[in-house]
Motif scaffolding. Sequence first.
Motif, PDB file in Angstrom:
ATOM      1  N   GLY A  51       0.827  -1.201   0.046  1.00  0.00           N
ATOM      2  CA  GLY A  51       0.121   0.281  -0.047  1.00  0.00           C
ATOM      3  C   GLY A  51       0.824   1.173   0.046  1.00  0.00           C
ATOM      4  O   GLY A  51       0.342   2.320  -0.498  1.00  0.00           O
ATOM      5  N   LYS A  52       2.057   0.958   0.377  1.00  0.00           N
ATOM      6  CA  LYS A  52       2.999   2.319   0.562  1.00  0.00           C
ATOM      7  C   LYS A  52       3.224   2.993  -0.921  1.00  0.00           C
ATOM      8  O   LYS A  52       3.756   3.929  -1.171  1.00  0.00           O
ATOM      9  CB  LYS A  52       4.108   2.072   1.235  1.00  0.00           C
ATOM     10  N   LEU A  53       3.037   2.017  -1.880  1.00  0.00           N
ATOM     11  CA  LEU A  53       3.288   2.457  -3.393  1.00  0.00           C
ATOM     12  C   LEU A  53       2.529   3.524  -3.708  1.00  0.00           C
ATOM     13  O   LEU A  53       2.743   4.620  -4.711  1.00  0.00           O
ATOM     14  CB  LEU A  53       3.216   1.505  -4.019  1.00  0.00           C
ATOM     15  N   ALA A  54       1.426   3.968  -3.080  1.00  0.00           N
ATOM     16  CA  ALA A  54       0.587   5.032  -3.167  1.00  0.00           C
ATOM     17  C   ALA A  54       1.021   6.398  -3.010  1.00  0.00           C
ATOM     18  O   ALA A  54       0.654   7.502  -3.557  1.00  0.00           O
ATOM     19  CB  ALA A  54      -0.997   4.835  -2.705  1.00  0.00           C
ATOM     20  N   ASP A  55       2.116   6.376  -2.093  1.00  0.00           N
ATOM     21  CA  ASP A  55       3.024   7.425  -1.539  1.00  0.00           C
ATOM     22  C   ASP A  55       4.280   7.936  -2.451  1.00  0.00           C
ATOM     23  O   ASP A  55       4.577   8.922  -2.476  1.00  0.00           O
ATOM     24  CB  ASP A  55       3.387   7.374  -0.245  1.00  0.00           C
ATOM     25  N   ILE A  56       4.469   6.766  -3.462  1.00  0.00           N
ATOM     26  CA  ILE A  56       5.697   6.905  -4.198  1.00  0.00           C
ATOM     27  C   ILE A  56       5.684   6.822  -5.769  1.00  0.00           C
ATOM     28  O   ILE A  56       6.576   7.200  -6.327  1.00  0.00           O
ATOM     29  CB  ILE A  56       6.961   6.084  -3.822  1.00  0.00           C
ATOM     30  N   MET A  57       4.445   6.324  -6.274  1.00  0.00           N
ATOM     31  CA  MET A  57       4.362   6.281  -7.560  1.00  0.00           C
ATOM     32  C   MET A  57       3.061   7.075  -8.049  1.00  0.00           C
ATOM     33  O   MET A  57       1.986   7.274  -7.291  1.00  0.00           O
ATOM     34  CB  MET A  57       3.691   4.733  -7.853  1.00  0.00           C
ATOM     35  N   ARG A  58       3.326   7.605  -9.271  1.00  0.00           N
ATOM     36  CA  ARG A  58       2.325   8.300  -9.727  1.00  0.00           C
ATOM     37  C   ARG A  58       1.038   7.508 -10.028  1.00  0.00           C
ATOM     38  O   ARG A  58       0.986   6.399 -10.188  1.00  0.00           O
ATOM     39  CB  ARG A  58       2.471   8.962 -11.283  1.00  0.00           C
ATOM     40  N   VAL A  59      -0.423   8.235 -10.076  1.00  0.00           N
ATOM     41  CA  VAL A  59      -1.344   7.412 -10.001  1.00  0.00           C
ATOM     42  C   VAL A  59      -1.592   6.574 -11.418  1.00  0.00           C
ATOM     43  O   VAL A  59      -2.137   5.388 -10.965  1.00  0.00           O
ATOM     44  CB  VAL A  59      -2.603   8.347 -10.042  1.00  0.00           C
ATOM     45  N   GLU A  60      -1.524   6.990 -12.438  1.00  0.00           N
ATOM     46  CA  GLU A  60      -1.638   6.198 -13.757  1.00  0.00           C
ATOM     47  C   GLU A  60      -0.675   5.135 -13.686  1.00  0.00           C
ATOM     48  O   GLU A  60      -1.205   3.989 -14.075  1.00  0.00           O
ATOM     49  CB  GLU A  60      -1.570   7.051 -14.849  1.00  0.00           C
ATOM     50  N   LYS A  61       0.623   5.208 -13.113  1.00  0.00           N
ATOM     51  CA  LYS A  61       1.566   4.144 -13.298  1.00  0.00           C
ATOM     52  C   LYS A  61       1.037   2.998 -12.247  1.00  0.00           C
ATOM     53  O   LYS A  61       1.036   1.861 -12.626  1.00  0.00           O
ATOM     54  CB  LYS A  61       2.761   4.524 -12.826  1.00  0.00           C
ATOM     55  N   LEU A  62       0.516   3.409 -11.069  1.00  0.00           N
ATOM     56  CA  LEU A  62       0.129   2.293 -10.013  1.00  0.00           C
ATOM     57  C   LEU A  62      -0.858   1.720 -10.609  1.00  0.00           C
ATOM     58  O   LEU A  62      -1.036   0.668 -10.418  1.00  0.00           O
ATOM     59  CB  LEU A  62       0.095   2.985  -8.836  1.00  0.00           C
ATOM     60  N   ALA A  63      -1.953   2.659 -11.145  1.00  0.00           N
ATOM     61  CA  ALA A  63      -3.297   1.936 -11.582  1.00  0.00           C
ATOM     62  C   ALA A  63      -3.046   1.053 -12.674  1.00  0.00           C
ATOM     63  O   ALA A  63      -3.673  -0.215 -12.841  1.00  0.00           O
ATOM     64  CB  ALA A  63      -4.285   2.951 -12.107  1.00  0.00           C
ATOM     65  N   LEU A  64      -2.271   1.196 -13.707  1.00  0.00           N
ATOM     66  CA  LEU A  64      -1.719   0.397 -14.806  1.00  0.00           C
ATOM     67  C   LEU A  64      -1.195  -1.015 -14.391  1.00  0.00           C
ATOM     68  O   LEU A  64      -1.711  -2.164 -14.343  1.00  0.00           O
ATOM     69  CB  LEU A  64      -0.880   0.973 -15.606  1.00  0.00           C
ATOM     70  N   MET A  65      -0.278  -0.645 -13.208  1.00  0.00           N
ATOM     71  CA  MET A  65       0.376  -2.240 -12.788  1.00  0.00           C
ATOM     72  C   MET A  65      -0.630  -3.120 -12.035  1.00  0.00           C
ATOM     73  O   MET A  65      -0.907  -4.321 -12.018  1.00  0.00           O
ATOM     74  CB  MET A  65       1.468  -1.761 -11.594  1.00  0.00           C
ATOM     75  N   VAL A  66      -1.767  -2.541 -11.247  1.00  0.00           N
ATOM     76  CA  VAL A  66      -2.844  -3.184 -10.736  1.00  0.00           C
ATOM     77  C   VAL A  66      -3.579  -3.579 -11.467  1.00  0.00           C
ATOM     78  O   VAL A  66      -3.866  -4.627 -11.388  1.00  0.00           O
ATOM     79  CB  VAL A  66      -3.487  -2.006  -9.607  1.00  0.00           C
ATOM     80  N   LEU A  67      -4.118  -3.021 -12.321  1.00  0.00           N
ATOM     81  CA  LEU A  67      -4.968  -3.498 -13.396  1.00  0.00           C
ATOM     82  C   LEU A  67      -4.328  -4.712 -14.189  1.00  0.00           C
ATOM     83  O   LEU A  67      -5.050  -5.795 -14.432  1.00  0.00           O
ATOM     84  CB  LEU A  67      -5.410  -2.610 -14.659  1.00  0.00           C
ATOM     85  N   ILE A  68      -3.139  -4.702 -14.392  1.00  0.00           N
ATOM     86  CA  ILE A  68      -2.363  -5.889 -15.195  1.00  0.00           C
ATOM     87  C   ILE A  68      -2.385  -7.140 -14.112  1.00  0.00           C
ATOM     88  O   ILE A  68      -2.557  -8.075 -14.655  1.00  0.00           O
ATOM     89  CB  ILE A  68      -1.078  -5.565 -15.618  1.00  0.00           C
ATOM     90  N   SER A  69      -2.017  -6.720 -13.024  1.00  0.00           N
ATOM     91  CA  SER A  69      -1.886  -7.953 -11.915  1.00  0.00           C
ATOM     92  C   SER A  69      -3.182  -8.420 -11.611  1.00  0.00           C
ATOM     93  O   SER A  69      -3.334  -9.528 -11.652  1.00  0.00           O
ATOM     94  CB  SER A  69      -1.294  -7.498 -10.551  1.00  0.00           C
TER      95      SER A  69
END
Length: 428
Positions: free
Chosen positions: A71-89
């Motif tokens: 969950g800490k990734l929400a503090d260090i990754m831009r929203v669109e990059k984190l969202a893309l990673m999550v959707l693919i996973s």
Amino acid sequence: MKISTRDFLTIEWRFLLFGLLMALFSSLGQTFFISLFSSDIRNALALSHGDFGIYYAIATTASAITLLWLGKLADIMRVEKLALMVLISLSGAALFFSQVQSVTMLLIGLFMLRLFGQGMTTHTYATAIARRYISARGRALSIAQLGHTLGESIAPVSVVTMMLFIDWRTIWMILPFAALFILAPFLRYLTQRTPLQDGGGLEGLSNQKDATAKYEDDVQDQNVFGNDAGFDGRHWRRRDVIRHKTFWFGSMWLTAVPSYVLTGVMFHQIYLAEVKNVSLASWTANYVLYAVFAVIGSLVAGQLVDRFTARRVAPYTMLPTALACICLYFADNVMGVSVFFMLFGLAGGTPNAATTAIIAEAYGTRYLGEIKAIFLPISVFGSALSPMILGLMIDLGGGLEMILGSCAMIAIFAQISSMIVLGHFRKG
């Protein structure tokens, strides 16, 4: 500065649509969706209600623990990059789940679905919205979280219909591609900053335009977040949160109880429908009522949060949960079940905006990712316990009195406890 809801929607529709679609696609990892396949899964692997509940609890608990650091990734990754990673996973998890042939594969598949579905998909959009908005935080969260309601309203009927024509494994192979093709290509466009996003410490809505270029990322230095600090004017760290009474006797229960009760009831909905002598088709048809009242509850709660603050509104969002459980216990016909779904919709809709807003309101938004990484696992852990506990109650012949009575009691406890603790903190 007051913002009309119409103007807010007109200007902020892109980011709100991003949140709504993320909430919708989180359905792949939500209990209400997975439970629709419980009968097929139990038959394929020769599992009882209690067995499946235990395995579900193990996988969900493991995902909750993983969220503490992921969950800490929400503090260090831009929203669109984190969202893309999550959707693919999440899509990969769904494809894996379609091939489940053993208990081990079931545990892995459930773990991945819960981690990236209920967990990170929800965490990504809720953290971003709570951080970017102050004046309209309640409305923004309530609008985006309608995606959950949309999923809960269309998925049950859709899945039951699809099962008449195709195998359940094929359904899990088809659905992941929707998330990738509908949302993933447009993430950068939908997550760009827009004029009414006054979060991130910007001085006000009137200064947003000039400040946007300077503060275009979600993660900024501490002084940037001055406007949206917590109760005592500072931005809390995770270690501060877990040492304070508001966490243990207030906000924690507001997060855990709805997840526990709603998940448990949805997970064992086939059993409940059988006990109430209602066909599965009639039962799932009531999700239309659930959706309507969830929308009403979510939108009303969002408006109330913006007007009266989350700490005043959030405790009362537990009341529909208690009433829904009481209603289902006494329901003796199809009409009674319909009334239950109305109250259940309010129970599912009203806490959404209020519980996320109270976290940002109480503890600030600078470290919101790591703080929500405490609360989301609590929610997930609550959703892990209820299928197991209620499943064991069913196996032991506990009956509706024990199942629904216990759920109603913890909802009442959560309301009273949070009212006392949050009210005291407000005065202090």
